[in-house]
Scaffold this motif. Structure first.
Motif, PDB file in Angstrom:
ATOM      1  N   ALA A  70       0.827  -1.216   0.000  1.00 12.99           N
ATOM      2  CA  ALA A  70       0.000   0.000   0.000  1.00 12.99           C
ATOM      3  C   ALA A  70       0.858   1.261   0.000  1.00 12.99           C
ATOM      4  O   ALA A  70       0.337   2.370  -0.189  1.00 12.99           O
ATOM      5  CB  ALA A  70      -0.901   0.002   1.226  1.00 12.99           C
ATOM      6  N   GLN A  72       3.054   2.044  -2.218  1.00 11.73           N
ATOM      7  CA  GLN A  72       3.391   2.436  -3.584  1.00 11.73           C
ATOM      8  C   GLN A  72       2.133   2.674  -4.416  1.00 11.73           C
ATOM      9  O   GLN A  72       1.052   2.202  -4.075  1.00 11.73           O
ATOM     10  CB  GLN A  72       4.258   1.367  -4.252  1.00 11.73           C
ATOM     11  CG  GLN A  72       3.593  -0.007  -4.399  1.00 11.73           C
ATOM     12  CD  GLN A  72       2.576  -0.075  -5.536  1.00 11.73           C
ATOM     13  OE1 GLN A  72       2.798   0.510  -6.611  1.00 11.73           O
ATOM     14  NE2 GLN A  72       1.484  -0.791  -5.315  1.00 11.73           N
ATOM     15  N   ILE A  73       2.308   3.408  -5.509  1.00 12.93           N
ATOM     16  CA  ILE A  73       1.288   3.476  -6.546  1.00 12.93           C
ATOM     17  C   ILE A  73       1.956   3.164  -7.877  1.00 12.93           C
ATOM     18  O   ILE A  73       3.129   3.502  -8.095  1.00 12.93           O
ATOM     19  CB  ILE A  73       0.590   4.855  -6.606  1.00 12.93           C
ATOM     20  CG1 ILE A  73       1.592   5.985  -6.801  1.00 12.93           C
ATOM     21  CG2 ILE A  73      -0.269   5.082  -5.375  1.00 12.93           C
ATOM     22  CD1 ILE A  73       0.962   7.342  -7.035  1.00 12.93           C
ATOM     23  N   HIS A 106       6.814   2.440 -10.545  1.00 18.12           N
ATOM     24  CA  HIS A 106       6.149   2.728  -9.274  1.00 18.12           C
ATOM     25  C   HIS A 106       6.642   4.061  -8.743  1.00 18.12           C
ATOM     26  O   HIS A 106       7.722   4.533  -9.113  1.00 18.12           O
ATOM     27  CB  HIS A 106       6.466   1.648  -8.226  1.00 18.12           C
ATOM     28  CG  HIS A 106       5.950   0.281  -8.555  1.00 18.12           C
ATOM     29  ND1 HIS A 106       4.686  -0.137  -8.211  1.00 18.12           N
ATOM     30  CD2 HIS A 106       6.527  -0.757  -9.207  1.00 18.12           C
ATOM     31  CE1 HIS A 106       4.516  -1.388  -8.633  1.00 18.12           C
ATOM     32  NE2 HIS A 106       5.620  -1.774  -9.242  1.00 18.12           N
ATOM     33  N   ILE A 108       7.149   5.407  -4.802  1.00 13.87           N
ATOM     34  CA  ILE A 108       7.097   4.996  -3.403  1.00 13.87           C
ATOM     35  C   ILE A 108       8.163   5.780  -2.655  1.00 13.87           C
ATOM     36  O   ILE A 108       9.274   5.966  -3.157  1.00 13.87           O
ATOM     37  CB  ILE A 108       7.324   3.463  -3.267  1.00 13.87           C
ATOM     38  CG1 ILE A 108       7.348   3.025  -1.790  1.00 13.87           C
ATOM     39  CG2 ILE A 108       8.575   3.022  -3.984  1.00 13.87           C
ATOM     40  CD1 ILE A 108       7.411   1.508  -1.610  1.00 13.87           C
ATOM     41  N   ASN A 204      -0.653   8.369 -13.053  1.00  9.54           N
ATOM     42  CA  ASN A 204       0.483   8.645 -12.172  1.00  9.54           C
ATOM     43  C   ASN A 204       1.797   8.854 -12.922  1.00  9.54           C
ATOM     44  O   ASN A 204       2.860   8.421 -12.464  1.00  9.54           O
ATOM     45  CB  ASN A 204       0.641   7.523 -11.132  1.00  9.54           C
ATOM     46  CG  ASN A 204      -0.582   7.362 -10.260  1.00  9.54           C
ATOM     47  OD1 ASN A 204      -1.194   8.345  -9.857  1.00  9.54           O
ATOM     48  ND2 ASN A 204      -0.975   6.129 -10.007  1.00  9.54           N
ATOM     49  N   PRO A 225       1.054   7.844  -2.949  1.00 10.22           N
ATOM     50  CA  PRO A 225      -0.208   7.374  -2.360  1.00 10.22           C
ATOM     51  C   PRO A 225      -0.839   8.428  -1.441  1.00 10.22           C
ATOM     52  O   PRO A 225      -0.175   9.362  -0.984  1.00 10.22           O
ATOM     53  CB  PRO A 225       0.221   6.133  -1.565  1.00 10.22           C
ATOM     54  CG  PRO A 225       1.483   5.670  -2.209  1.00 10.22           C
ATOM     55  CD  PRO A 225       2.165   6.925  -2.661  1.00 10.22           C
ATOM     56  N   ASN A 226      -2.101   8.282  -1.201  1.00 12.04           N
ATOM     57  CA  ASN A 226      -2.856   9.097  -0.248  1.00 12.04           C
ATOM     58  C   ASN A 226      -2.899  10.575  -0.640  1.00 12.04           C
ATOM     59  O   ASN A 226      -2.933  11.464   0.217  1.00 12.04           O
ATOM     60  CB  ASN A 226      -2.268   8.963   1.170  1.00 12.04           C
ATOM     61  CG  ASN A 226      -2.212   7.514   1.626  1.00 12.04           C
ATOM     62  OD1 ASN A 226      -3.183   6.774   1.480  1.00 12.04           O
ATOM     63  ND2 ASN A 226      -1.076   7.099   2.151  1.00 12.04           N
TER      64      ASN A 226
END
Length: 414
Positions: A70, A72-73, A106, A108, A204, A225-226
């Motif tokens: 969770a 990473q995106i 990714h 992160i 992204n 993320p978030n």
């Protein structure tokens, strides 16, 4: 004190990757870091397709665990914004389908990614990890081993081969490897975390903005993320000094006033202080090994001169360092002459790409030429594919050796 065959200084991506490859080969290894993980590392936090490829080499299960995290995106590419504002979208994977394809990249935080790799290392019985141990003294003994001590003189370990992956400020790289800070081959940067930035790519894409009044520097925005984003600027240290640029002030000014950014940051909130860091660039080939040692990642000055990306290059060097450390022990030869083959392996893989990135970096000194290249790229299959390949684990060496390639790169063609 521990007596080992292989010791690694630094448990970041380069060092952890080397340790994991050595463990796969059945080698016992001592991994030492002055920090206690998780720890923050100032970085852009983007991971290109080359990082994915290096994770896959560690084992498909490693990549699967990262993809499921969770922290990473998935990221599908990079948006370059030329000085004239023209956007050039470069996917990590041509013709991707974000709904069905495995992620091609990714984003992160390094706090999380480096901790992820360290946790992978902790699972390997072949790897002994010492955290919170700062090696300050490196002594070459009469029997050809490295004796490692803390600043107080406490002997921590002796090793036959030393893999040095403890970053851009590595004392070993300076004192033993002969590294000096070269302003024309070094980038200064600052970054902070924000939330509430608008206009981020639905897939992204990370953003690199080459703003005319800030050249030869660039501004980046990496979605996280978030609803967070990593935002910062970088510029050649030589230019920072010559132009007397205050990077923190310039970042705040551009976010508040640049037409492409001010609305997007109008209601955004900065979550962290603006922190600075230095990037030793791979725009110059250097010796990255010597008697009984190999330099990895930032300690080897392998950062991409154009994008500032260093994670994948650190992991590539970690893989090759594990290979050549193993070969040196098998041959009972840790001489500088033998380990020079590590240099050849790393630059065989990265050298041409670093030269291409340096060429692109130098375009930043000529905004009109940079705009020309960006304008051509939209209708230039060769340029678009080449830029995409720079962020994948694709071998560009043969193409870059062909003189006609550069004509196609600038003037079109397939």
């Amino acid at each position: 004190m521990r007596h080992v065959e292989i010791c690694i200084l630094g448990a970041g991506p380069g060092g952890a990757t080397a340790a994991l490859h050595l463990a796969k080969a059945g080698q016992q290894v001592l991994l030492i870091d002055k920090a206690v993980f998780p720890r923050d590392k100032i970085c852009g936090d983007g991971m290109s397709g080359k990082v994915i490829s290096e994770l896959r080499r560690l084992g498909p299960e490693v990549l699967s665990r990262l993809s499921a995290s969770a922290a990473q995106i998935p990221s599908w590419g990079i948006d370059f914004f030329a000085p004239n504002g023209r956007r050039l979208s470069v996917p990590f994977k041509p013709k991707y389908n974000a709904a069905t394809d495995a992620p091609a990249g990714h984003v992160i935080k390094r706090l999380d990614f480096d901790d992820f790799l360290v946790r992978e290392a902790r699972q390997k019985p072949e790897i002994e990890l010492l955290e919170g141990v700062d090696i300050a003294q490196h002594e070459r003994t009469a029997d050809g081993r490295w004796l490692l001590r803390t600043a107080s003189g406490e002997a921590v370990a002796s090793a036959n081969v030393l893999l040095v992956a403890n970053g851009a400020q590595s004392a070993f790289a300076r004192q033993i490897g002969g590294r000096i800070m070269e302003p024309e081959h070094h980038c200064a940067g600052v970054r902070a975390y924000y939330e509430g930035v608008t206009g981020l790519s639905p897939d992204n894409f990370i953003e690199l903005h080459f703003i005319k009044d800030f050249l030869p520097g660039y501004l980046w925005i990496f979605p996280l993320p978030n609803g967070q984003a990593n935002v910062g600027v970088g510029m050649l240290t030589q230019a920072v000094s010559a132009k007397k640029v205050n990077l923190r002030e310039k970042l705040a000014e551009m976010l508040a006033t640049h037409p492409a950014l001010q609305e997007r940051f109008g209601t955004a909130t900065r979550l962290t202080p603006v922190r600075g860091f230095g990037l030793p660039l791979g725009s110059k080939r250097r010796a990255i090994s010597g008697e009984g040692y190999l330099l990895l990642g930032d300690a080897a000055s392998l950062i991409d001169p154009f994008t500032g990306e260093g994670i994948s290059h650190a992991m590539v060097s970690g893989r090759h360092a594990a290979d050549w450390a193993t070969r040196a022990l098998a041959a009972n030869d840790t001489s500088a002459a033998f380990l020079k083959q590590y240099d050849a392996a790393v630059y065989h893989r990265l050298g041409q790409e670093l030269r291409l990135s340096y060429w692109l970096q130098r375009l930043l000194q000529f905004p009109a030429l940079f705009n020309f290249v960006a304008n051509r790229a939209a209708n230039n299959a060769t340029l678009a594919e080449t830029l995409s390949s720079m962020f994948l684990d694709l071998n560009l060496r043969e193409r870059l050796r062909q003189p006609g390639f550069y004509v196609k790169l600038l003037f079109g063609g397939k």
